[in-house]
Design an enzyme around this catalytic site. Structure first.
Site, PDB file in Angstrom:
ATOM      1  N   LYS A 175      -7.423   2.929  -2.696  1.00  0.00           N
ATOM      2  CA  LYS A 175      -7.744   2.898  -1.261  1.00  0.00           C
ATOM      3  C   LYS A 175      -8.033   4.311  -0.791  1.00  0.00           C
ATOM      4  CE  LYS A 175      -5.175   1.859   3.041  1.00  0.00           C
ATOM      5  NZ  LYS A 175      -3.937   1.248   3.569  1.00  0.00           N
TER       6      LYS A 175
ATOM      7  N   LYS B 185     -10.558  -0.440  -1.558  1.00  0.00           N
ATOM      8  CA  LYS B 185     -10.291  -0.629  -0.133  1.00  0.00           C
ATOM      9  C   LYS B 185     -10.686   0.619   0.632  1.00  0.00           C
ATOM     10  CE  LYS B 185      -6.601  -1.587   3.248  1.00  0.00           C
ATOM     11  NZ  LYS B 185      -5.195  -2.021   3.432  1.00  0.00           N
TER      12      LYS B 185
ATOM     13  N   ASP C 187       0.856  -1.189   0.000  1.00  0.00           N
ATOM     14  CA  ASP C 187       0.000   0.000   0.000  1.00  0.00           C
ATOM     15  C   ASP C 187       0.893   1.240   0.000  1.00  0.00           C
ATOM     16  OD1 ASP C 187      -1.668  -2.155   0.630  1.00  0.00           O
ATOM     17  OD2 ASP C 187      -2.910  -0.979   2.004  1.00  0.00           O
TER      18      ASP C 187
END
Length: 292
Positions: A201, A237, A138
């Protein structure tokens, strides 16, 4: 017009705040029907169980990982979490201690949480994390470049970090609390996907406001549009402030209503959380549980 400006200009995802709020409100009317034991169990299995503390250590991360091992034995009727998410330097610690099959190792890297460091440092961080055992990385979008409208350097950074992680999944954090407007969230979503992101995300949960349903709706609409244009599925996400079972169900409803059942699997839908796992477990069990 360069290819990034062309992609942004071609997007028809609505960015009126009134429209976005109205569409989210419609979905929220349906959300309670998704609050079922089956869906709560699915959501438990969609969590990236996260520890990102200044005090994390080899000892604490090892214990955190072993707790996931224990859960698989103590609650065999329930799904295990989708991933354990830690700082990049702990990837090998998780790999050493994790016994459960099917739980991925996710890390934050690339100058997390601000993305403010040298590009070679970001690339090395990503590559070292994968070498240490990370399945997923990430990273945070460079919002300095974004607000300067320096889209070429912004996208080049993401592409180079994707090359560094090779076959691992790259999740690009947009930091929607800093982007603030639906228009900015749309632009960041499009740029990330056209830079080979495997997931987009919402947030780091560290500096700015975390996930919001409005940001999730815009991001999911962008994912759907991108899939219709390219045939490539990008995951979503939600992270930052998703703490209760009710909130998790609302994000489930957004994904289901915008993207459909094809996205309701652990390859394409995740929730980054620390406290949510206990709250979902409590909702499933019908009594307060503090397991993690």
């Amino acid at each position: 017009m360069d290819r990034y400006q062309e992609a942004l200009s071609a997007s028809t995802v609505p960015t009126s705040e009134e429209v976005v709020k109205a569409e989210v409100a419609k979905i929220l009317e349906k959300a309670p029907e998704y609050n079922t034991p089956e869906i709560l169990s699915f959501l438990l299995g969609s969590i990236d169980l996260t520890t990102l503390s200044t005090t994390d250590s080899v000892k604490s991360v090892s214990a955190f990982t072993r707790r996931v091992n224990d859960f698989d034995n103590d609650y065999p009727q329930l799904p295990h979490v989708a991933a354990i998410c830690v700082y990049s330097n702990f990837a090998e610690v998780v790999r050493t201690n994790l016994d459960v099959q099917g739980v991925d190792i996710a890390v934050v890297a690339g100058g997390f949480p601000s993305s403010q460091t040298y590009l070679p440092v970001k690339i090395a961080d990503c590559a070292l994390a994968v070498a240490g055992g990370a399945d997923e990385v990430d990273i945070v979008m460079n919002l300095g470049y974004f607000f300067d409208e320096n889209y070429e350097d912004l996208c080049d950074e993401i592409i180079e970090q994707k090359h560094a992680v090779k076959d691992a999944k790259l999740k690009v954090i947009l930091e929607t609390g800093a982007l603030r407007t639906p228009e900015n969230i749309k632009r960041a979503s499009v740029l990330a996907m056209y830079s080979d992101a495997d997931f987009i995300k919402t947030s780091t949960g560290k500096i700015y406001e975390g996930a919001t349903l409005e940001a999730a709706w815009v991001m999911c609409k962008c994912i759907k549009e991108y899939y219709e244009k390219t045939g490539r599925k990008v995951g979503f996400k939600a992270a930052g402030g998703v703490r209760t079972a009710e909130e998790a169900v609302q994000y489930y409803a957004i994904v289901k209503e915008v993207l459909g059942d094809e996205w309701l699997n652990h390859d394409l839908f995740r929730i980054g959380a620390s406290s949510l796992a206990n709250n979902l477990l409590s909702a499933i069990e019908g009594t307060e549980v503090k397991y993690f």
